[in-house]
Design a protein around this motif. Structure first.
Motif, PDB file in Angstrom:
ATOM      1  N   LYS A 292       3.681   1.695  -5.854  1.00  0.00           N
ATOM      2  CA  LYS A 292       4.299   1.081  -4.686  1.00  0.00           C
ATOM      3  C   LYS A 292       5.090   2.080  -3.854  1.00  0.00           C
ATOM      4  CE  LYS A 292       4.617  -3.451  -6.891  1.00  0.00           C
ATOM      5  NZ  LYS A 292       5.537  -4.551  -7.329  1.00  0.00           N
ATOM      6  N   THR A 293       5.532   3.187  -4.435  1.00  0.00           N
ATOM      7  CA  THR A 293       6.338   4.160  -3.683  1.00  0.00           C
ATOM      8  C   THR A 293       5.524   4.852  -2.586  1.00  0.00           C
ATOM      9  OG1 THR A 293       5.781   5.809  -5.369  1.00  0.00           O
ATOM     10  CG2 THR A 293       7.853   4.608  -5.640  1.00  0.00           C
TER      11      THR A 293
ATOM     12  N   MET B  31       3.299   3.391  -0.615  1.00  0.00           N
ATOM     13  CA  MET B  31       3.252   2.529   0.548  1.00  0.00           C
ATOM     14  C   MET B  31       4.590   2.428   1.244  1.00  0.00           C
ATOM     15  SD  MET B  31       0.100   1.768   0.436  1.00  0.00           S
ATOM     16  CE  MET B  31       0.017   0.533   1.698  1.00  0.00           C
TER      17      MET B  31
END
Length: 201
Positions: free
Chosen positions: A130-131, A133
């Motif tokens: 997720k980092t 994005m």
């Protein structure tokens, strides 16, 4: 007389000199006539070859055939042109028999027939972190630099000259005076002054 002789006579340089006879041809010393001894002339025809026999067409063909056979190319055998060995005949060895290579690596390799190795590994995709994005990761933040204010170069001479010059206060500008032109009077005709130039003939 000398002057007349110089003027009338021909100079000596224009006169032809008498020819001097050779002493050998003097008439008093002539040789007595002798008998002529004949000599055979050395002609070149004596050295020529004059064959009395003329070759026929068959003999000429045989001569050309023999000459052609003498000039024919003959292939030489193998080793005929090589120099002979002066130490006698050399023992000839037999031909080499090709044999397969007996390498040790062939015995080490053991073919594996297990069912586990025959199975191909399955590919499983991992989820995206997720980092990624959210924003750039692992990059330091951007430094905000202050805005540069342009300044005049502080030369030492410029400061010295400013101190020496007296400061003059600006004089107040006078207010401009508006002068209106009079309106033209069109009732009276305009009279021009007479031309001062005189007419010339």
């Amino acid at each position: 007389e000398v002057v007349e002789h110089f003027q009338k006579d021909t100079p000596d340089r224009f006169r032809t000199k008498p020819r001097i006879r050779p002493r050998s041809v003097s008439p008093g010393k002539a040789q007595a006539a002798k008998l002529t001894v004949p000599h055979t002339p050395q002609l070149m025809t004596r050295g020529r070859s004059r064959p009395t026999h003329i070759l026929s067409a068959q003999e000429r063909e045989e001569m050309e055939l023999a000459e052609h056979k003498a000039q024919m190319f003959r292939a030489k055998a193998v080793g005929e042109t090589l120099p002979k060995f002066k130490y006698g005949d050399v023992e000839r060895k037999s031909c080499t028999v090709p044999e397969p290579f007996n390498l040790h690596t062939g015995s080490r390799m053991v073919p594996s027939t297990s069912a586990e190795e025959e199975k191909l590994p399955q590919f499983h995709a991992k989820p995206i972190p997720k980092t990624i994005m959210a924003g750039p990761s692992g990059v330091p933040g951007r430094k905000v630099l202050p805005i540069v204010e342009p300044q005049s170069p502080a030369f030492a001479l410029k400061a010295r000259m400013a101190e020496r010059k007296p400061r003059t206060e600006p004089e107040p500008e006078p207010e401009p005076v508006v002068k209106a032109r009079p309106a033209p009077h069109r009732g009276v005709p305009v009279l021009l002054p007479p031309n001062p130039r005189k007419a010339t003939l």
